[in-house]
Motif scaffolding. Structure first.
Motif, PDB file in Angstrom:
ATOM      1  N   THR A   1      88.530  70.098 -65.414  1.00 54.00           N
ATOM      2  CA  THR A   1      88.539  68.687 -65.036  1.00 54.00           C
ATOM      3  C   THR A   1      88.698  68.559 -63.526  1.00 54.00           C
ATOM      4  N   GLU A   2      88.713  67.299 -63.073  1.00 54.09           N
ATOM      5  CA  GLU A   2      88.859  67.048 -61.633  1.00 54.09           C
ATOM      6  C   GLU A   2      90.286  67.252 -61.141  1.00 54.09           C
ATOM      7  N   TRP A   3      91.251  67.440 -62.050  1.00 53.35           N
ATOM      8  CA  TRP A   3      92.664  67.598 -61.667  1.00 53.35           C
ATOM      9  C   TRP A   3      92.934  69.063 -61.363  1.00 53.35           C
ATOM     10  N   THR A   4      92.370  69.537 -60.256  1.00 51.74           N
ATOM     11  CA  THR A   4      92.383  70.964 -59.952  1.00 51.74           C
ATOM     12  C   THR A   4      93.746  71.484 -59.509  1.00 51.74           C
ATOM     13  N   GLU A   5      94.671  70.580 -59.162  1.00 53.27           N
ATOM     14  CA  GLU A   5      96.014  71.008 -58.755  1.00 53.27           C
ATOM     15  C   GLU A   5      97.000  70.954 -59.919  1.00 53.27           C
ATOM     16  N   ALA A   6      96.502  71.176 -61.140  1.00 58.72           N
ATOM     17  CA  ALA A   6      97.369  71.068 -62.315  1.00 58.72           C
ATOM     18  C   ALA A   6      98.525  72.059 -62.285  1.00 58.72           C
ATOM     19  N   TRP A   7      98.319  73.233 -61.675  1.00 58.77           N
ATOM     20  CA  TRP A   7      99.428  74.196 -61.619  1.00 58.77           C
ATOM     21  C   TRP A   7     100.512  73.737 -60.651  1.00 58.77           C
ATOM     22  N   THR A   8     100.133  72.971 -59.627  1.00 57.39           N
ATOM     23  CA  THR A   8     101.153  72.369 -58.756  1.00 57.39           C
ATOM     24  C   THR A   8     101.975  71.360 -59.549  1.00 57.39           C
ATOM     25  N   THR A   9     101.296  70.556 -60.344  1.00 51.79           N
ATOM     26  CA  THR A   9     101.999  69.617 -61.216  1.00 51.79           C
ATOM     27  C   THR A   9     102.914  70.352 -62.185  1.00 51.79           C
ATOM     28  N   PHE A  10     102.424  71.444 -62.742  1.00 52.42           N
ATOM     29  CA  PHE A  10     103.228  72.247 -63.663  1.00 52.42           C
ATOM     30  C   PHE A  10     104.497  72.733 -62.972  1.00 52.42           C
ATOM     31  N   GLN A  11     104.363  73.194 -61.726  1.00 53.36           N
ATOM     32  CA  GLN A  11     105.537  73.669 -60.996  1.00 53.36           C
ATOM     33  C   GLN A  11     106.515  72.528 -60.736  1.00 53.36           C
ATOM     34  N   ALA A  12     105.986  71.392 -60.321  1.00 53.95           N
ATOM     35  CA  ALA A  12     106.854  70.280 -59.931  1.00 53.95           C
ATOM     36  C   ALA A  12     107.585  69.684 -61.116  1.00 53.95           C
ATOM     37  N   MET A  13     106.934  69.604 -62.270  1.00 54.20           N
ATOM     38  CA  MET A  13     107.529  68.898 -63.403  1.00 54.20           C
ATOM     39  C   MET A  13     107.982  69.845 -64.503  1.00 54.20           C
ATOM     40  N   GLU A  14     107.069  70.662 -65.018  1.00 49.81           N
ATOM     41  CA  GLU A  14     107.412  71.489 -66.173  1.00 49.81           C
ATOM     42  C   GLU A  14     108.458  72.544 -65.819  1.00 49.81           C
ATOM     43  N   LYS A  15     108.263  73.239 -64.704  1.00 48.20           N
ATOM     44  CA  LYS A  15     109.217  74.295 -64.379  1.00 48.20           C
ATOM     45  C   LYS A  15     110.568  73.716 -63.979  1.00 48.20           C
ATOM     46  N   SER A  16     110.560  72.552 -63.348  1.00 48.60           N
ATOM     47  CA  SER A  16     111.834  71.894 -63.057  1.00 48.60           C
ATOM     48  C   SER A  16     112.579  71.589 -64.349  1.00 48.60           C
ATOM     49  N   TRP A  17     111.853  71.099 -65.341  1.00 51.01           N
ATOM     50  CA  TRP A  17     112.440  70.832 -66.661  1.00 51.01           C
ATOM     51  C   TRP A  17     112.975  72.128 -67.278  1.00 51.01           C
ATOM     52  N   ALA A  18     112.187  73.186 -67.193  1.00 53.64           N
ATOM     53  CA  ALA A  18     112.593  74.462 -67.785  1.00 53.64           C
ATOM     54  C   ALA A  18     113.858  75.004 -67.120  1.00 53.64           C
ATOM     55  N   TYR A  19     113.894  74.999 -65.787  1.00 55.60           N
ATOM     56  CA  TYR A  19     115.076  75.518 -65.092  1.00 55.60           C
ATOM     57  C   TYR A  19     116.322  74.719 -65.447  1.00 55.60           C
ATOM     58  N   ARG A  20     116.165  73.404 -65.540  1.00 57.91           N
ATOM     59  CA  ARG A  20     117.305  72.545 -65.893  1.00 57.91           C
ATOM     60  C   ARG A  20     117.805  72.871 -67.305  1.00 57.91           C
TER      61      ARG A  20
END
Length: 846
Positions: free
Chosen positions: A337-356
């Motif tokens: 898709t056009e959302w090519t920075e999805a891994w940046t989003t994953f780092q900002a949101m998903e990994k923050s959730w995981a670490y917490r």
């Protein structure tokens, strides 16, 4: 007989006795607004003479017939289970019962649209709620075919896993008889019914079949359904997954339905995905939400293979469903898709959730111990989704992307329509990659906790690196030291930019790893461990790098590198290593030019937490005022009509605290002042009004007037949140009583009221609730459905007090109530958040 909480041992014993072939389910939805008639015929084999039970949450059981013999319904059913004794080798069970509609988003949810009084229904069965609709062996490894017959108003759309047949019409009602499904677990069957508006399309699968597509929404929302875009993302997902999985879509059609008062983002019912109506955009939303919708669409589509076609045997492997879908949807979003920075989003949101989540006392291995249904309910968390997805990303890097997809394809072919355990997937990946995964699984999937990595750098007086070590630590309670593949980036200040000048990729193992490749280099302005986000670990900046980041984070060009720095400083602030005041400086000094919407959203949410809970309480009011002033200035200076401008205004409204802030909000709301490019639409108007209520500058009259203009389900939810936001003890007590003293409120009103209850700049208004909260916990857990109970226990906890007195009261309740592990887990997680806030406050005051 036992209650609703099925144990794993019971499930294993039942699976050893019973093999289910088919269900025929006949539902009559014309019997009034409270109950519906449910008739179920189940065909199953068993060990001759054995005894077991079938699950059925009912109001009344009218008849139970086993192999032609009528049983005494009153003696074999307790409203939760139906006892089945003296089974034959081949069995036919018929159950006729009255079941109840719910307003909690579980089972068969009933909603009346306030716009036109139309009735809408949908099912939500994960984890254990198909038993609220029909008699069923409620566990994922007792798969069968399901054939639904539904009698309902003839004007309705009736949707299930199979293609909708033509109804037989009798007066105002119709009867739909669906074809049997493929072999499925009961929790991914579905029925969605009501006068939904529908848009249809189709695509051609990789095996040449034409797959019908449908999009559904309530009539009063359908004008906002951007169907062309959703169909486009769906096509992109189909093409990507069918190619990568080397397995054609396994069902006959694909409907996506946006349903009211949904508890989650979406649910992967086979061929009939249900989504929250949050994803029908009636007002402007952030780019973060737009991207999240794409990820969610692709997440649920991935489940058609991983979860629906192949299903875990028991809920301890829930992560196999959710982590895979999380990883797959992120890589598909980035590559298709056009959302090519999805891994940046994953780092900002998903990994923050995981670490917490991984730092809570309730943390658990990715492969969790699930003793019963209550255990699994509380494990839809950051470990199951985000940590698991992060760990899969590491596994993919280790075995290679081609070998990973080849192994997954072999897994689907071998286990289609069956049930699996973790070992089944690892076995296929070992074959395709040639790697042994036993030790990897033990370290990453079977142990809990997150490691912290920090640089230890020694330099000569002229700044040349003499030694460079990566030091790894683990929490005392979870001491596993793990291997990590990671990159280290060196960033230098050049012409006002922080530019990466050097990168080295290494393997870190043990408590200290020397990086000799860096000896002799000049120490740069900023050293970034885990550059490119290859590893799952918290990372720290050295003291000099932190100082540079506070001044120059905005000057890093790469959005993923920025996200890693944002996350690093957030983690160190939460861990009371960095002063909260420094985090405030970092955010306000660097957020203006951040380009990634999810990074902005996540960071500003964290800024609010720091200002309200982490700074020294003596500085709280001044900090909130400073943050509000700064957000308003950022909004005024942002590009007209930009996502950043929109987000700055939203967070300004949330954190407004002074007469000047109130004046700015009033100006935006009444049109006397404006920001170029900013439309004050319906949803933003509610947020501005809530900011006024937060400051006592608006109240019931203004809320009533806004609701009269927006007499919709969304409006009712916004009004409930605003009422609970009022900054008085009376308002907080009223919100608490509304939710606890009665179960009449639907799930979305419960959720939004709880959000308003927590929304406060001065938490003193919550002190009167503390005693009521703890005295109500056991009753809430006993009498409410799981999703409502969880919302109340977390949402009504007076966490904004962030005080030692709250800690003491919470510990006293835990000491006095040693039973009910799932309830204690929620309360313990509440306590951990307050204890973390107190440590951060002490750091800020030091």
């Amino acid at each position: 007989m036992p209650g609703e909480n099925l144990t794993r041992v019971e499930a294993q014993e039942r699976a050893a006795l019973v093999d289910v072939q088919s269900y025929e389910i006949d539902l009559d939805l014309t019997t009034g607004p409270e109950i519906f008639r449910s008739s179920t015929t189940v065909r199953f084999t068993a060990k001759a003479g054995a005894s077991t039970f079938i699950d059925a949450l009912t109001r009344t059981v009218h008849s139970v017939t086993l192999n032609g013999t009528a049983l005494d319904a009153a003696s074999v059913s307790d409203g939760v289970r139906i006892q089945l004794d003296d089974l034959a080798e081949e069995n036919v069970l018929e159950v006729v019962a009255d079941a109840e509609y719910t307003n909690s988003g579980e089972g068969l949810h009933r909603f009346v649209d306030p716009v036109d009084n139309e009735v809408y229904l949908y099912t939500q069965f994960e984890v254990p709620d198909s038993r609220r609709v029909f008699a069923v062996f409620e566990q994922p490894d007792l798969k069968a075919t399901f054939q639904f017959t539904v009698t309902a108003p003839a004007a309705w759309e009736v949707v299930s896993n199979q293609t909708t047949p033509e109804p037989v019409v009798n007066g105002e009602n119709g009867t739909w008889t669906f074809a049997p499904t493929p072999i499925l677990s009961s929790y991914v069957t579905a029925l969605i019914m009501g006068p939904y508006a529908v848009v249809r399309d189709q695509l051609t699968s990789s095996d040449g079949r034409v797959i019908p597509l449908g999009l559904f929404a309530r009539k009063s929302l359908s004008q906002f359904l951007d169907s062309d875009y959703i169909f486009e993302k769906t096509r992109q997902g189909f093409e990507y997954y069918e190619a990568k999985f080397d397995y054609a879509y396994p069902f006959e059609k694909y409907d996506q339905l946006f349903v009211p008062e949904f508890n989650a983002g979406a649910m992967e019912n086979a061929g009939a995905i249900t989504f929250t109506e949050t994803y029908v955009f009636r007002s402007k939303v952030t780019d973060a939400i737009k991207e999240r919708r794409v990820v969610t669409i692709l997440h649920e589509l991935a489940h058609m293979w991983f979860g629906d076609l192949v299903t875990m045997k028991w809920w301890n492997d829930l992560w196999l469903n959710e982590s895979f879908a999380e990883w797959a949807s992120t890589i598909a979003t980035a590559e298709a898709t056009e959302w090519t920075e999805a891994w940046t989003t994953f780092q900002a949101m998903e990994k923050s959730w995981a670490y917490r989540q991984d730092q809570l006392p309730s943390t658990h291995p990715v492969v969790a111990t699930i003793n019963d249904l209550e255990d699994v309910q509380v494990n839809f968390d950051g470990i199951t989704y985000a940590k698991g997805g992060s760990v899969l990303k590491q596994l993919v890097a280790w075995v290679g992307i081609d070998a990973f997809f080849a192994g997954v394809a072999a897994y689907f072919k071998k286990h289609a329509y069956g049930n699996t355990e973790l070992s089944d997937l690892l076995r296929e990946l070992e074959i395709t990659s040639g790697r042994q995964l036993g030790e990897w699984s033990k370290l990453w999937l079977e142990t809990a906790g997150v490691n912290t990595l920090r640089p230890e750098i020694v330099t000569t007086p002229d700044g040349t690196i003499k030694s460079f070590d990566v030091v790894q630590t683990a929490a005392v309670d979870y001491p596993t030291i793990r291997p990590h593949r990671l990159a280290i980036g060196f960033y230098a200040l050049e012409d006002g930019q922080l530019v990466r000048k050097h990168r080295v990729e290494i393997d870190v193992d043990g408590e200290s790893t020397a990086v000799n490749e860096l000896i002799g280099l000049e120490k740069p302005a900023l050293v970034l461990i885990n550059d490119d986000d290859l590893a799952y670990a918290k990372v720290r900046l050295d003291e000099e790098s932190l100082a540079v980041a506070i001044e120059h984070l905005k000057d890093i060009e790469n959005p993923l590198a920025r996200a890693i720095v944002w996350g690093s400083v957030w983690d160190s602030t939460r861990d009371a290593e960095t002063k909260p005041a420094d985090y405030v400086r970092l955010v306000l000094g660097n957020i203006a030019t951040e380009t990634e919407s999810t990074t902005i959203r996540t960071t500003l949410t964290q800024l609010g937490t720091v200002a309200r809970a982490y700074v020294d309480p003596a500085e709280r009011a001044a900090t909130i005022e400073h943050v509000g002033d700064s957000l308003w200035a950022l909004a005024q200076g942002a590009e007209a009509g930009s996502d950043a401008q929109f987000q700055f205004v939203k967070f300004f409204a949330n954190l407004a605290s002074t007469p000047a802030h109130v004046e700015a909000l009033q100006g935006l709301l009444n049109g006397s002042s404006a920001l170029e490019g900013l439309e004050i639409d319906t949803d933003l108007s509610w947020e501005l009004l809530e900011g006024l209520v937060l400051n006592g500058a608006a109240g019931s009259a203004e809320i009533d007037a806004a609701l009269a203009k927006d007499n919709t389900a969304n409006g009712a939810q916004a009004a409930a949140r605003a009422r609970a936001t009022a900054p008085t003890e009376e308002a907080k007590l009223a919100a608490f009583a509304l939710l606890v003293d009665s179960d009449e409120q639907p799930n979305t009103i419960v959720r939004q009221t709880a959000m308003g209850f927590q929304h406060t700049n001065d938490p003193v208004s919550l002190e009167a609730v503390v005693e009521k909260y703890f005295s109500s916990l056991t009753t809430i857990w006993k009498n409410r459905s799981y999703h409502i109970a969880e919302t109340l226990i977390v949402g009504l906890y007076p966490a904004p007090l962030a005080s030692q007195a709250l800690v003491d009261a919470t510990r006293a309740w835990l000491d006095a109530n040693p039973e009910t592990p799932a309830l204690r887990r929620l309360v313990t997680e509440n306590l951990a958040g307050v204890e973390r806030a107190l440590r951060a406050q002490a750091k800020d005051a030091s």
